[in-house]
Design a protein around this motif. Structure first.
Motif, PDB file in Angstrom:
ATOM      1  N   GLY A  94       0.858   3.838  -3.008  1.00 11.15           N
ATOM      2  CA  GLY A  94       0.489   5.198  -2.655  1.00 11.15           C
ATOM      3  C   GLY A  94       1.552   6.207  -3.063  1.00 11.15           C
ATOM      4  O   GLY A  94       1.239   7.284  -3.566  1.00 11.15           O
ATOM      5  N   GLN A  95       2.813   5.840  -2.855  1.00  8.14           N
ATOM      6  CA  GLN A  95       3.896   6.734  -3.262  1.00  8.14           C
ATOM      7  C   GLN A  95       3.941   6.880  -4.779  1.00  8.14           C
ATOM      8  O   GLN A  95       4.162   7.981  -5.295  1.00  8.14           O
ATOM      9  CB  GLN A  95       5.241   6.209  -2.735  1.00  8.14           C
ATOM     10  CG  GLN A  95       6.377   7.187  -2.915  1.00  8.14           C
ATOM     11  CD  GLN A  95       6.162   8.465  -2.127  1.00  8.14           C
ATOM     12  OE1 GLN A  95       5.866   8.428  -0.937  1.00  8.14           O
ATOM     13  NE2 GLN A  95       6.303   9.591  -2.785  1.00  8.14           N
ATOM     14  N   ASP A  96       3.707   5.787  -5.490  1.00  2.00           N
ATOM     15  CA  ASP A  96       3.642   5.865  -6.956  1.00  2.00           C
ATOM     16  C   ASP A  96       2.508   6.782  -7.407  1.00  2.00           C
ATOM     17  O   ASP A  96       2.674   7.571  -8.339  1.00  2.00           O
ATOM     18  CB  ASP A  96       3.452   4.472  -7.565  1.00  2.00           C
ATOM     19  CG  ASP A  96       4.682   3.595  -7.433  1.00  2.00           C
ATOM     20  OD1 ASP A  96       5.774   4.128  -7.144  1.00  2.00           O
ATOM     21  OD2 ASP A  96       4.541   2.368  -7.617  1.00  2.00           O
ATOM     22  N   ASN A  97       1.371   6.691  -6.738  1.00  2.00           N
ATOM     23  CA  ASN A  97       0.229   7.527  -7.095  1.00  2.00           C
ATOM     24  C   ASN A  97       0.519   9.006  -6.826  1.00  2.00           C
ATOM     25  O   ASN A  97       0.173   9.869  -7.642  1.00  2.00           O
ATOM     26  CB  ASN A  97      -1.009   7.086  -6.317  1.00  2.00           C
ATOM     27  CG  ASN A  97      -2.267   7.700  -6.864  1.00  2.00           C
ATOM     28  OD1 ASN A  97      -2.393   7.913  -8.058  1.00  2.00           O
ATOM     29  ND2 ASN A  97      -3.195   7.996  -5.974  1.00  2.00           N
ATOM     30  N   ILE A  98       1.158   9.299  -5.712  1.00  5.20           N
ATOM     31  CA  ILE A  98       1.518  10.687  -5.412  1.00  5.20           C
ATOM     32  C   ILE A  98       2.490  11.219  -6.457  1.00  5.20           C
ATOM     33  O   ILE A  98       2.351  12.355  -6.924  1.00  5.20           O
ATOM     34  CB  ILE A  98       2.102  10.792  -3.987  1.00  5.20           C
ATOM     35  CG1 ILE A  98       1.008  10.557  -2.958  1.00  5.20           C
ATOM     36  CG2 ILE A  98       2.748  12.160  -3.770  1.00  5.20           C
ATOM     37  CD1 ILE A  98       1.513  10.467  -1.538  1.00  5.20           C
ATOM     38  N   ASN A  99       3.460  10.405  -6.839  1.00  2.00           N
ATOM     39  CA  ASN A  99       4.418  10.831  -7.863  1.00  2.00           C
ATOM     40  C   ASN A  99       3.725  11.100  -9.195  1.00  2.00           C
ATOM     41  O   ASN A  99       4.059  12.062  -9.894  1.00  2.00           O
ATOM     42  CB  ASN A  99       5.525   9.797  -8.036  1.00  2.00           C
ATOM     43  CG  ASN A  99       6.445   9.741  -6.835  1.00  2.00           C
ATOM     44  OD1 ASN A  99       6.542  10.693  -6.081  1.00  2.00           O
ATOM     45  ND2 ASN A  99       7.101   8.612  -6.656  1.00  2.00           N
ATOM     46  N   LYS A 100       2.745  10.271  -9.548  1.00  2.00           N
ATOM     47  CA  LYS A 100       1.990  10.503 -10.787  1.00  2.00           C
ATOM     48  C   LYS A 100       1.197  11.802 -10.714  1.00  2.00           C
ATOM     49  O   LYS A 100       1.138  12.550 -11.689  1.00  2.00           O
ATOM     50  CB  LYS A 100       1.047   9.327 -11.066  1.00  2.00           C
ATOM     51  CG  LYS A 100       1.742   8.081 -11.530  1.00  2.00           C
ATOM     52  CD  LYS A 100       0.744   6.953 -11.735  1.00  2.00           C
ATOM     53  CE  LYS A 100       1.452   5.658 -12.077  1.00  2.00           C
ATOM     54  NZ  LYS A 100       0.507   4.540 -12.203  1.00  2.00           N
ATOM     55  N   LEU A 101       0.582  12.068  -9.568  1.00  2.00           N
ATOM     56  CA  LEU A 101      -0.159  13.311  -9.408  1.00  2.00           C
ATOM     57  C   LEU A 101       0.762  14.529  -9.504  1.00  2.00           C
ATOM     58  O   LEU A 101       0.414  15.536 -10.130  1.00  2.00           O
ATOM     59  CB  LEU A 101      -0.891  13.332  -8.068  1.00  2.00           C
ATOM     60  CG  LEU A 101      -2.207  12.589  -7.987  1.00  2.00           C
ATOM     61  CD1 LEU A 101      -2.706  12.563  -6.546  1.00  2.00           C
ATOM     62  CD2 LEU A 101      -3.240  13.226  -8.876  1.00  2.00           C
ATOM     63  N   GLY A 120       0.810  -1.207   0.000  1.00  2.58           N
ATOM     64  CA  GLY A 120       0.000   0.000   0.000  1.00  2.58           C
ATOM     65  C   GLY A 120       0.847   1.263   0.000  1.00  2.58           C
ATOM     66  O   GLY A 120       0.530   2.240  -0.689  1.00  2.58           O
ATOM     67  N   ILE A 121       1.943   1.252   0.753  1.00  2.00           N
ATOM     68  CA  ILE A 121       2.842   2.402   0.782  1.00  2.00           C
ATOM     69  C   ILE A 121       3.500   2.591  -0.574  1.00  2.00           C
ATOM     70  O   ILE A 121       3.593   3.712  -1.083  1.00  2.00           O
ATOM     71  CB  ILE A 121       3.884   2.235   1.911  1.00  2.00           C
ATOM     72  CG1 ILE A 121       3.208   2.382   3.268  1.00  2.00           C
ATOM     73  CG2 ILE A 121       5.016   3.246   1.758  1.00  2.00           C
ATOM     74  CD1 ILE A 121       4.076   1.999   4.443  1.00  2.00           C
TER      75      ILE A 121
END
Length: 95
Positions: free
Chosen positions: A76-83, A72-73
């Motif tokens: 989640g970090q990948d998603n934040i980087n994409k955003l 999950g971490i």
């Protein structure tokens, strides 16, 4: 990109970062639980015979929880980087 949209992305990035930090706290707690369960496994038989069994069950559950939280971490970090990349790409003045 409009100012309201940019503020919405910034708010979403802040919120997801906060939730990611919450997952890191839970991961730390599960690592502590696995350490406590290791102590129960090693020294539980000296006190009561069932403590070793409780330690084994807690160890299995905490390791599984650590794996799930780590995934999950990472996601989640990948998603934040994409955003962040999306926000930087579409908020630059040249675009």
């Amino acid at each position: 990109m409009q100012s309201k949209m940019k503020q919405a992305y910034i708010g979403e990035i802040q919120y997801q970062t906060k939730m990611l930090n919450n997952l890191k706290v839970w991961l730390r707690n599960m690592i502590m639980l696995s350490s406590i369960s290791l102590i129960l496994i090693l020294f539980g038989d000296e006190m009561y015979s069932f403590l070793s069994t409780v330690g084994i069950v807690l160890m299995i559950l905490s390791v599984i929880a650590c794996l799930i939280l780590s995934l999950g971490i990472k996601n989640g970090q990948d998603n934040i980087n994409k955003l962040i990349n999306y926000c930087l790409l579409y908020t630059s003045d040249a675009a």
